[in-house]
Design a protein around this motif. Sequence first.
Motif, mmCIF file in Angstrom:
data_model
loop_
_atom_site.group_PDB
_atom_site.id
_atom_site.type_symbol
_atom_site.label_atom_id
_atom_site.label_comp_id
_atom_site.label_asym_id
_atom_site.label_seq_id
_atom_site.Cartn_x
_atom_site.Cartn_y
_atom_site.Cartn_z
ATOM 1 N N MET A 1 0.814 -1.329 -0.075
ATOM 2 C CA MET A 1 -0.141 0.182 0.171
ATOM 3 C C MET A 1 0.640 1.292 -0.132
ATOM 4 N N GLU A 2 1.955 1.186 0.859
ATOM 5 C CA GLU A 2 2.779 2.537 0.833
ATOM 6 C C GLU A 2 3.255 2.622 -0.372
ATOM 7 N N GLU A 3 3.510 1.832 -1.455
ATOM 8 C CA GLU A 3 3.956 2.092 -2.936
ATOM 9 C C GLU A 3 3.237 2.863 -3.580
ATOM 10 N N ALA A 4 1.779 2.816 -3.373
ATOM 11 C CA ALA A 4 0.677 3.384 -4.229
ATOM 12 C C ALA A 4 1.159 4.633 -4.990
ATOM 13 N N PRO A 5 1.547 5.723 -4.188
ATOM 14 C CA PRO A 5 1.816 7.193 -4.850
ATOM 15 C C PRO A 5 3.069 6.998 -5.704
ATOM 16 N N ARG A 6 4.086 6.377 -5.563
ATOM 17 C CA ARG A 6 5.048 6.005 -6.523
ATOM 18 C C ARG A 6 4.778 5.487 -7.978
ATOM 19 N N ARG A 7 3.844 4.692 -7.856
ATOM 20 C CA ARG A 7 3.390 3.827 -9.020
ATOM 21 C C ARG A 7 2.328 4.857 -9.780
ATOM 22 N N LEU A 8 1.601 5.655 -9.261
ATOM 23 C CA LEU A 8 0.744 6.525 -9.977
ATOM 24 C C LEU A 8 1.798 7.576 -10.588
ATOM 25 N N TRP A 9 2.957 8.002 -9.907
ATOM 26 C CA TRP A 9 3.625 8.864 -10.599
ATOM 27 C C TRP A 9 4.351 8.159 -11.982
ATOM 28 N N THR A 10 4.843 6.731 -11.599
ATOM 29 C CA THR A 10 5.393 6.141 -12.840
ATOM 30 C C THR A 10 4.483 5.883 -13.923
ATOM 31 N N ARG A 11 3.095 5.748 -13.289
ATOM 32 C CA ARG A 11 2.204 5.314 -14.648
ATOM 33 C C ARG A 11 1.983 6.638 -15.540
ATOM 34 N N LEU A 12 2.242 7.910 -14.924
ATOM 35 C CA LEU A 12 2.053 8.969 -15.682
ATOM 36 C C LEU A 12 3.382 9.322 -16.529
ATOM 37 N N VAL A 13 4.635 8.693 -16.356
ATOM 38 C CA VAL A 13 5.505 8.831 -17.303
ATOM 39 C C VAL A 13 5.379 8.721 -18.749
ATOM 40 N N PRO A 14 4.898 7.607 -19.189
ATOM 41 C CA PRO A 14 4.449 7.391 -20.670
ATOM 42 C C PRO A 14 3.522 8.426 -21.302
ATOM 43 N N LEU A 15 2.624 8.794 -20.345
ATOM 44 C CA LEU A 15 1.666 10.059 -20.872
ATOM 45 C C LEU A 15 2.560 11.101 -21.065
ATOM 46 N N ALA A 16 3.531 11.510 -20.270
ATOM 47 C CA ALA A 16 4.180 12.838 -20.174
ATOM 48 C C ALA A 16 5.152 12.448 -21.521
ATOM 49 N N VAL A 17 5.693 11.240 -21.754
ATOM 50 C CA VAL A 17 6.544 11.272 -22.979
ATOM 51 C C VAL A 17 5.552 11.352 -24.250
ATOM 52 N N ALA A 18 4.463 10.770 -24.082
ATOM 53 C CA ALA A 18 3.654 10.875 -25.309
ATOM 54 C C ALA A 18 3.553 12.528 -25.481
ATOM 55 N N LEU A 19 2.942 13.119 -24.568
ATOM 56 C CA LEU A 19 2.942 14.549 -24.589
ATOM 57 C C LEU A 19 3.881 15.346 -25.355
ATOM 58 N N ILE A 20 5.199 14.996 -24.666
ATOM 59 C CA ILE A 20 6.292 15.676 -25.363
ATOM 60 C C ILE A 20 6.425 15.532 -26.828
ATOM 61 N N ILE A 21 6.503 14.092 -27.162
ATOM 62 C CA ILE A 21 6.672 13.812 -28.436
ATOM 63 C C ILE A 21 5.539 14.414 -29.516
ATOM 64 N N GLY A 22 4.326 14.486 -28.781
ATOM 65 C CA GLY A 22 3.058 14.985 -29.853
ATOM 66 C C GLY A 22 3.358 16.423 -29.853
ATOM 67 N N GLY A 23 3.895 17.197 -28.722
ATOM 68 C CA GLY A 23 3.919 18.548 -28.974
ATOM 69 C C GLY A 23 5.173 18.866 -30.218
ATOM 70 N N PHE A 24 6.075 18.118 -30.116
ATOM 71 C CA PHE A 24 7.329 18.155 -31.333
ATOM 72 C C PHE A 24 6.478 17.924 -32.624
ATOM 73 N N LEU A 25 5.838 16.864 -32.461
ATOM 74 C CA LEU A 25 5.046 16.535 -34.057
ATOM 75 C C LEU A 25 4.389 17.516 -34.339
ATOM 76 N N PHE A 26 3.434 18.064 -33.224
ATOM 77 C CA PHE A 26 2.450 19.252 -33.718
ATOM 78 C C PHE A 26 3.288 20.522 -34.058
ATOM 79 N N ALA A 27 4.375 20.705 -33.549
ATOM 80 C CA ALA A 27 5.104 21.952 -34.185
ATOM 81 C C ALA A 27 5.482 21.525 -35.537
ATOM 82 N N GLY A 28 5.969 20.340 -35.717
ATOM 83 C CA GLY A 28 6.336 20.156 -36.955
ATOM 84 C C GLY A 28 5.328 20.270 -38.237
#
Lengths: 187, 161
Positions: A1-28
């Motif tokens: 149970m104590e690991e839950a906050p860290r897991r939430l954070w790691t789950r957001l990493v792919p979303l963040a990466v997708a957003l960054i790549i999407g941002g570059f593609l959008f600018a392109g």
Amino acid sequence: MEEAPRRLWTRLVPLAVALIIGGFLFAGLSLRPKDIPSVLIGKAVPDFDLPALPGRPKGLQTADLKGQISLVNVFASWCVSCRAEHPLFMKLKAQGVVPVHGLNYKDEGPAALAWLARYGDPYDRVGHDLKGRVGIDWGVYGVPETFLINAEGRIACKHIGPVMDRDLEEKLLPAIEALRRGGVAQC
Amino acid sequence: MLMAVLRSLLLALCLLGSVAPAWSIAVDTPLDDPVLEARARAIHKQLRCLVCQNQSIEDSNATLARDLRVLVRERITAGDSDDAALSFIVDRYGDWVLLQPPVKSGTMVLWLGPALFLILAIVSIAVWYRRRPSPVVAATTPLSADEQARLKALLGDGDPV
């Protein structure tokens, strides 16, 4: 149970990466890789001296571009999109905004003159660059191209491709206005 | 009659189309001195064609590429060093014409970016491996006395229940 906050954070990493790549593609999407920025912006126009078209007065040379704001339009009778932008230069001439000079690029004299007779001649001076060597000095790689020259004879802006109404209203005319006020042209 | 004329015209057009590339090569005369020509060729290969952007001017049939090839040959014949001939073109068209971008402050991201990403990837994988709870550690935790008794019973060691 104590690991839950860290897991939430790691789950957001792919979303963040997708957003960054999407941002570059959008600018392109709005990039125009065919427009290569000119290295000559802010520099004095190249040293050149071109003869007039045979039978037309006034050739074009470096000294002609000093003393007042002007436009230099690279054109040719074989260039299809030159025809598209031509009425706009006729309009500019009629309004007398700034003098428009022509750089006739790799064109036969008679063909160029016939073209001007047919579609109108908006140019003050026209330099006949039969071999295209002066065009290379100006960094020309596609016709039409249009240069805005400031009163000191320095290249303030370069427009690649045909100048359309929108380019004139949003880019060239504001730039001319800025130069008139003694400011720097943003273009 | 009309069809025959049209057909021969079409044939003539096709032939013309197949000849055109040969013309453009014929205009491109190599230098007499093979050493100078080799140097010019090497420079051609480093310059990007501005019209068909992913070809070098050596490979391109565009007229501007041909003009630039001729220009490079002229500079070499005039006694320019390779660098001088290259910068003659770069002064007019910018770093963009170089197929291999030069290393300067503006292009550092381009040159070092891949290495940085590789390092980042190695570090992240290392961190992930270290943080991962090891199944081996869990398995080696000694059993309590109760658990040992149950295990013994389940394995049927000793007297049958």
